[in-house]
Design a protein around this motif. Structure first.
Motif, PDB file in Angstrom:
ATOM      1  N   VAL A 503       0.839  -1.208   0.000  1.00 45.03           N
ATOM      2  CA  VAL A 503       0.000   0.000   0.000  1.00 45.03           C
ATOM      3  C   VAL A 503       0.866   1.248   0.000  1.00 45.03           C
ATOM      4  N   VAL A 504       0.551   2.162  -0.911  1.00 41.40           N
ATOM      5  CA  VAL A 504       1.290   3.411  -1.050  1.00 41.40           C
ATOM      6  C   VAL A 504       0.600   4.540  -0.294  1.00 41.40           C
ATOM      7  N   ALA A 505      -0.739   4.628  -0.414  1.00 45.71           N
ATOM      8  CA  ALA A 505      -1.488   5.715   0.236  1.00 45.71           C
ATOM      9  C   ALA A 505      -2.940   5.303   0.405  1.00 45.71           C
ATOM     10  N   TYR A 506      -3.615   5.959   1.355  1.00 45.58           N
ATOM     11  CA  TYR A 506      -5.056   5.761   1.558  1.00 45.58           C
ATOM     12  C   TYR A 506      -5.746   7.109   1.389  1.00 45.58           C
ATOM     13  N   ILE A 507      -6.779   7.136   0.543  1.00 50.05           N
ATOM     14  CA  ILE A 507      -7.528   8.366   0.269  1.00 50.05           C
ATOM     15  C   ILE A 507      -8.956   8.144   0.745  1.00 50.05           C
ATOM     16  N   SER A 508      -9.377   8.952   1.720  1.00 51.19           N
ATOM     17  CA  SER A 508     -10.655   8.744   2.393  1.00 51.19           C
ATOM     18  C   SER A 508     -11.760   9.604   1.794  1.00 51.19           C
ATOM     19  N   LEU A 509     -12.954   8.992   1.670  1.00 51.21           N
ATOM     20  CA  LEU A 509     -14.161   9.722   1.257  1.00 51.21           C
ATOM     21  C   LEU A 509     -15.241   9.563   2.321  1.00 51.21           C
ATOM     22  N   HIS A 510     -14.841   9.683   3.578  1.00 46.38           N
ATOM     23  CA  HIS A 510     -15.783   9.505   4.686  1.00 46.38           C
ATOM     24  C   HIS A 510     -16.582  10.801   4.869  1.00 46.38           C
ATOM     25  N   ASN A 511     -17.900  10.725   4.665  1.00 45.67           N
ATOM     26  CA  ASN A 511     -18.784  11.894   4.800  1.00 45.67           C
ATOM     27  C   ASN A 511     -18.216  13.129   4.092  1.00 45.67           C
ATOM     28  N   ALA A 570      -2.081   9.301   4.372  1.00 45.80           N
ATOM     29  CA  ALA A 570      -3.512   9.375   4.080  1.00 45.80           C
ATOM     30  C   ALA A 570      -3.932  10.819   3.862  1.00 45.80           C
ATOM     31  N   THR A 571      -5.036  10.984   3.138  1.00 46.78           N
ATOM     32  CA  THR A 571      -5.596  12.315   2.924  1.00 46.78           C
ATOM     33  C   THR A 571      -7.098  12.225   2.776  1.00 46.78           C
ATOM     34  N   GLN A 572      -7.770  13.347   3.045  1.00 44.56           N
ATOM     35  CA  GLN A 572      -9.234  13.400   2.957  1.00 44.56           C
ATOM     36  C   GLN A 572      -9.664  14.837   2.690  1.00 44.56           C
TER      37      GLN A 572
END
Length: 777
Positions: A503-511, A570-572
């Protein structure tokens, strides 16, 4: 033939008188006949004339021909050539070339014509094959900004709105049913490799009737929303009332005195414990300011027996009216409680963990809190909101009844893959979530799923034309989020070894749209620069683009495992309302039963959803396609230095280590990242080595233990108000309560080891590159 030629020679040399002219003529004629016969025999073609091409006729056997004296191994020359070298051969006769030469010419012509026909046929087939099959994309195409623009322009607000409305039409209320619908929807958009991953997990669900709070002085009974208790079946089984509870709370009945602890800070507890014994009493606690699990751990340590939890209206934006609504919270720190730390797959040992706390916890509405505090209904005085507080005089005895049911249920994750063309073993994960509580908790899940589906749709259109990202994109719709990110935890624990490496990165779409006032980007330090640049990119085509600061603060949702257990950047991006007070942090831990139209009221044109989708898409494409990962090592070092503020003992030593980390990060960024970003100096092997270093930048900052509710990844702060390391702040607060330096020293040691580990990691990376360069020289 050899026999006759020898006899003729002997006779010529001896001048025998017994040989008259007729005999000589007969001998010459016999020799000529034998030569012609042998030249026409198939076996002759096994031997080559000098400078001639060897050919293989169909039959090479001659039963009457003795090949013993003329084996190729005994002479490199052919049989006919040796005859020509004999001087007597020329004197005997002269004649035309044998018939085999003419046959050989026709054979060569036949082979040449056949080869020419096959060559022309191959050209025709290749032309039409090339015309029907699209050529593979050029290697430089994926990271072309023009490609990004083409993909992102396909994301339109109208499409997101239509997807959102389609999601709300799903008839199934079960987690698996909704997951199946999402899977079918993603496949219809063109994402071919989509899978449903199920786990059987322990959930804490509401009982057959609502929990209650009773005033012992008057005998009045209330539901969590503040409604008087009723025997009306419709009220008893109201969905909103049933789901106004704390999942994984202790069960039972507790009658005790109500104690107002405000936000449950260390100062609040020190003040209260100075005047009373709080053992087995019920705390009236406000949500916000710090993580709920952390505050509950403090109340549990202090000896409380129960907690009534509410949101002060003064902490909510003026546009939000939730005073008469209770809510749901989860007391689960993450994953299936029966399989802590490992995946809940078939055969796993199941621990008996029905309750995750000894406290009886019940969320209530602000309206019920007013009644318990005996305050007037209107809390607004002269345009100023007055926070709720228990009057100095008076003693309240209440009875708290909590009944919920723990049971094993199946939760489903939808996982879709878009395989990378260059680095298929490197994953960029984009995560949303789907409802696990029917429609409870508002329509945030539908917004989240609509945005990720629109992004899939835009990417699939480009994939149909032959494009693929360099790195693999993994699209995830998580189940069980409301119960403590259960779906994402179980999947990540199941694939832990693979994810740690890939895994390189996690991109969140939470709410993504929880308000409409400000854009609130959150990113780990290594991704802050990319998040800021993506906002600028999105503003190019917009007439107005409000600036916003990118911060590294704790966020809600399924990014938790990736940040705190895998150390993944991570980013959001999300839209929020302007915070009403400094205590507004962590209010999103409460899941309110917001009406379905709330989302469309916040964003009627779905333009905010479109902005979030494009920002998310821009960051995703950059991380997935840039040859060198767009992570900033120096920003991590600067964040560490900014988090070491204060004059506590041990901080100067930390600053010295942090200074070395910054020096190494600067050297790493200038000596390694700059050349790698220049195509003229870029070497594939060095780029891969560099990316491996960048991918693991944040893993050094995972501490072994953190207080409940606080991140193990110390690079993330509690909120925008605090700038210090959370574990250090908590240790200092703990020191005030227990009058002990032990926790402070332990926290300082954890931070010191993390910073030093990062510095050693950077240095090792530099050493590897220097060794590689020396070897090449």
């Amino acid at each position: 033939m050899a026999y006759h030629k020898v006899n003729a020679d002997q006779r010529a040399q001896g001048h025998s008188p017994y040989l008259d002219n007729d005999e000589l003529q007969a001998t010459a004629l016999e020799l000529e006949w034998d030569m012609e016969k042998e030249l026409e025999e198939p076996g002759f073609d096994h031997f080559r004339l000098d400078g001639a091409v060897q050919h293989h006729p169909g039959n090479s056997q001659s039963p009457d021909l003795d090949l013993e004296p003329i084996q190729p191994s005994s002479s490199p020359k052919g049989r006919f050539q040796r005859l020509q070298e004999d001087p007597d051969y020329v004197s005997h006769y002269t004649r035309q070339a044998p018939k085999s030469n003419r046959c050989r010419f026709f054979r060569i012509l036949k082979v040449f014509c056949t080869a020419l026909i096959l060559f022309i046929f191959g050209l025709v087939v290749g032309y039409y094959a090339r015309k029907k099959c699209p050529s593979p994309p050029a290697s430089q195409e994926p990271n072309d900004p023009h490609i990004y623009h083409e993909i992102l322009k396909e994301i339109k607000a109208a499409n997101i709105q239509q997807i959102y409305r389609d999601l709300l039409q799903f008839p199934g209320e079960d987690d698996v049913d909704i997951a199946m619908k999402i899977l079918a929807q993603w496949r219809s958009q063109g994402l071919q490799d989509v899978r449903l991953v199920n786990y059987s997990v322990l959930l804490d669900l509401p009982g057959s009737s609502s929990n209650t709070v009773t005033l012992e002085s008057s005998g009045e009974c209330f539901y969590p929303s503040g409604q008087p208790c009723s025997r009306d079946p419709k009220t008893l089984h109201s969905h909103h009332l049933l789901y106004s509870y704390a999942a994984y709370s202790a069960k039972g009945t507790l009658e005790a005195e109500l104690v107002d602890v405000q936000y449950g800070t260390m100062e609040d507890l020190i003040r209260i414990q100075a005047v009373m014994n709080v053992t087995k009493k019920i705390a009236l606690l406000k949500l916000g300011q710090s993580p709920l699990l952390y505050k509950l751990s403090l109340l549990e340590d202090a000896g409380f027996g129960g907690v009534l939890l509410y949101v002060d209206p003064c902490d909510l934006p003026k546009t939000t009216d939730l005073a008469d609504k209770a809510f749901m919270v989860s007391l689960n720190s993450g994953g299936d409680p029966s399989t802590p730390g490992y995946a809940s797959i078939d055969g796993s040992y199941r621990q008996n963990r029905l309750n995750l706390t000894t406290l009886l916890v019940q969320p209530i509405s602000a309206a019920l809190a007013r009644k318990l505090l005996a305050l007037p209904a209107d809390g607004v005085q002269e345009e100023r909101c007055v926070p709720l507080q228990l009057p100095a005089a008076g003693k309240k005895i209440i009875s708290l009844n909590i009944q919920s049911v723990t049971t094993y249920k199946t939760i489903s994750n939808v996982i879709g893959y878009l395989k990378g063309a260059v680095f298929p073993d490197r994953y960029v994960i984009i995560g949303s979530y789907h409802s696990s509580l029917s429609t409870y908790g508002g329509q945030g899940w539908a917004s989240s799923t609509a945005v990720i589906t629109a992004l899939i749709q835009a990417l699939a259109l480009k994939v149909e034309r032959g494009w693929r990202p360099d790195r693999t994109l993994v699209f995830c719709s998580w189940g069980g989020t409301a119960f403590g990110n259960v779906g994402s935890y179980e999947w990540a624990e199941d694939l832990k070894r693979v994810l740690q490496r890939n895994v390189v990165a996690y991109i969140s779409l939470h709410n993504p749209v929880r308000g409409n006032s400000t854009l609130h980007p959150i990113a780990s330090p290594s991704l802050q620069q990319l998040a800021a640049e993506s906002q600028s990119f999105n503003c190019v085509e917009r007439t107005r683009c409000a600036g916003s600061n990118v911060s590294s603060v704790q966020i809600q949702g399924d990014s938790d495992y990736f940040i705190n257990h895998l150390g993944v950047p991570a980013t959001q991006f999300s839209y929020e309302d302007i915070k009403a007070s400094e205590n507004s942090s962590f209010l999103s831990e409460a899941l309110f039963p917001v009406h379905a139209t709330r989302t469309e009221e916040l964003d009627p044109s779905f333009s905010l959803h479109e902005t979030i989708a494009k920002l998310t898409g821009q960051v995703t494409l950059k991380i997935a396609n840039e040859p060198v990962l767009p992570f900033n090592a120096l920003d991590i070092a600067l964040e560490v230095q900014n988090s070491l503020k204060g004059d506590e003992a041990g901080v100067p030593q930390l600053l010295a280590v942090a200074s070395r980390l910054r020096d190494t990060a600067e050297l790493f960024q200038s000596d390694e990242m700059r050349p790698a970003n220049d195509p003229k100096e870029r070497a594939p092997v060095r780029v891969r080595m560099l990316n491996d270093v960048l991918q693991s930048l944040e893993k050094s900052f995972l501490v072994h233990r953190a207080p409940p509710g606080l991140y193990r990844n110390i690079l993330y702060r509690l909120d925008e108000r605090t700038s210090q390391f959370s574990v250090l702040l908590e240790a200092l607060e703990h020191c005030k309560l227990h009058q002990s330096n032990e926790t402070v020293q332990a926290a300082l040691s954890e931070v010191l080891n993390s910073i030093n580990s990062a510095q050693v990691y950077f240095k090792a990376g530099l050493d590897v590159f220097e060794t590689t360069l020396a070897g090449k020289k």
